[in-house]
Motif scaffolding. Sequence first.
Motif, PDB file in Angstrom:
ATOM      1  N   GLY A   1       0.829  -1.196   0.000  1.00 42.40           N
ATOM      2  CA  GLY A   1       0.000   0.000   0.000  1.00 42.40           C
ATOM      3  C   GLY A   1       0.857   1.237   0.000  1.00 42.40           C
TER       4      GLY A   1
ATOM      5  N   MET B   1     -10.506   0.700   0.585  1.00 46.06           N
ATOM      6  CA  MET B   1      -9.320   1.498   0.250  1.00 46.06           C
ATOM      7  C   MET B   1      -9.662   2.617  -0.729  1.00 46.06           C
TER       8      MET B   1
ATOM      9  N   THR C   1      -2.441   3.727   3.729  1.00 50.54           N
ATOM     10  CA  THR C   1      -3.461   2.851   3.160  1.00 50.54           C
ATOM     11  C   THR C   1      -2.811   1.538   2.756  1.00 50.54           C
TER      12      THR C   1
ATOM     13  N   THR D   1     -12.029   5.479   0.992  1.00 49.76           N
ATOM     14  CA  THR D   1     -11.365   6.306   2.002  1.00 49.76           C
ATOM     15  C   THR D   1     -10.291   7.197   1.375  1.00 49.76           C
ATOM     16  N   LYS D   2      -9.620   6.688   0.348  1.00 48.69           N
ATOM     17  CA  LYS D   2      -8.666   7.540  -0.364  1.00 48.69           C
ATOM     18  C   LYS D   2      -9.375   8.709  -1.045  1.00 48.69           C
TER      19      LYS D   2
ATOM     20  N   ASP E   1      -2.591   8.889   7.079  1.00 43.75           N
ATOM     21  CA  ASP E   1      -3.421   8.453   5.958  1.00 43.75           C
ATOM     22  C   ASP E   1      -2.820   7.252   5.235  1.00 43.75           C
TER      23      ASP E   1
ATOM     24  N   HIS F   1      -6.394  -4.553   7.089  1.00 49.30           N
ATOM     25  CA  HIS F   1      -6.557  -3.335   6.294  1.00 49.30           C
ATOM     26  C   HIS F   1      -6.452  -2.097   7.179  1.00 49.30           C
TER      27      HIS F   1
ATOM     28  N   HIS G   1      -6.373   2.379   6.840  1.00 50.38           N
ATOM     29  CA  HIS G   1      -6.771   3.438   5.924  1.00 50.38           C
ATOM     30  C   HIS G   1      -7.068   4.693   6.719  1.00 50.38           C
TER      31      HIS G   1
END
Length: 494
Positions: free
Chosen positions: A168, A331, A260, A334-335, A258, A279, A281
């Motif tokens: 990530g 992912m 991810t 949230t990005k 932040d 995960h 994020h």
Amino acid sequence: MDASVIVAGAGPTGLTLAAELRLAGVDVIVLDRLEQRTGESRGLGFTTRTMEIFDQRGLLHRFGEMGSSNAGHFGGIPVDFGVLDSIHQAAKTVPQSATETMLEGWVRELGADIRRGHELLGLKDHGDHVEVEVSGPDGRHRLTAPYLVGCDGGRSAVRKAAGFEFPGTAATLEMYLADIKGVDLEPRLIGETNDRGMVMCGPLGDGGYTRIIVCELGTPPRRRTEAPTYAEVAAAWERITGIDISHAEHEWVSAFGDATRLATEYRRGRVLLAGDSAHIHLPAGGQGMNTGIQDAVNLGWKLASVVRGTAPEALLDTYHDERHAVGRRLMVNTKAQGLLFLGGPELQPLRAVLAELVRYEDVSRHLAAMVSGLEIRYDVGGGGHPLLGRRMPHLELVGEKRKTSSTELLRSGRGLLLDLEDNAVLRDRAADWSSRIDIVTAAPHGVLADGPLAGTSALLVRPDGHVAWAAPGSHHDLPMALERWFGPARARQA
């Protein structure tokens, strides 16, 4: 074996998983390196889907009064979540400390063995069982179990020791979070930015505390070994807003970034991952804790079936297939939200356009369902019924002796064959699985004239609430669906 399953981590994900295993009669040991719960209010509230899950297990009353609302946002853009098809609204005021307290009480009632102050140091997958090395109050010792699940957070010791890949992007900024009181602040919606950064604040229930989030643009992330000081938070708030809050009383302070990352697989042999272990994020829309709880509900009944020998080990592969896809989607959204509310003034034109689009109900429904988990539809195969793979909606029912509902019928944590037309042939075909599912005949309380249930005569619902077979509309026959999700039929007892 010391237990059938060892769960590392006694946060919301680990506790939910332990409860699901105990509902199925599986013995479980929960390890947590902390000697007691942190008491932090990090995760705040529940999405609509998590509210449905807690209702499905009969847990909502344990929280007492919960503030709920249909007001939500996507990246700071207000979205009306009232367009969603659910009997529940999102809960806004339940701190994570209260969630963990409730879950731990429930898990202990169910008989799980929770061992606090026990840190996992290493593990070895022997192929037919897992051995873990643990450091506890009485020194180092080893535990063995057929399966180990890492629910131990973003820095998961299980994930690292088992060699899971965790690709990530690294954090590019640092954000502060604090719960404070003794200062009068006007509420600020997330996404209110200027050329210095972004701040947000809002009341936390009836305790007099206010939750604040601060992100100062141009501030690189730090690798911290402990929480930031409140003085750092107050100084950043003043630089962005010009308001001095240094005199406020703070309950707790935290920093996050932040970053991810998504594990490439949720299962390696006899080791599995759930929640933040799988995960991480940007915490946009409160999705982290909620997704972890939903991971646990998906995994729990499957792992229990395999441990008890009623289903083949291949059933565990569906956990990765179904939840890894959810993680990928998490992912992405949230990005996208991070770009919207942390991108600075240069993204204002994009925010303005999106604010226009969410006025259309279809757009609002799409974004709200994405954040709430209501868009999830697993690939269960078998045809075109609109509910296949989706969660069973709440349906009021009239049984032979009393009124009930589809939600209440799932309280036991077992599968459910719901016969809506008193079909004795159908029930007979499912009889060989009666030790694993409840077979219930009930009529809808009212006419199913429209909606996804219109014309439906029967449904097979998995223990996690998702529909695995429906009639009419499924191409597979009922025994095929029963064997896929609940294992081979057993010979009937005389």
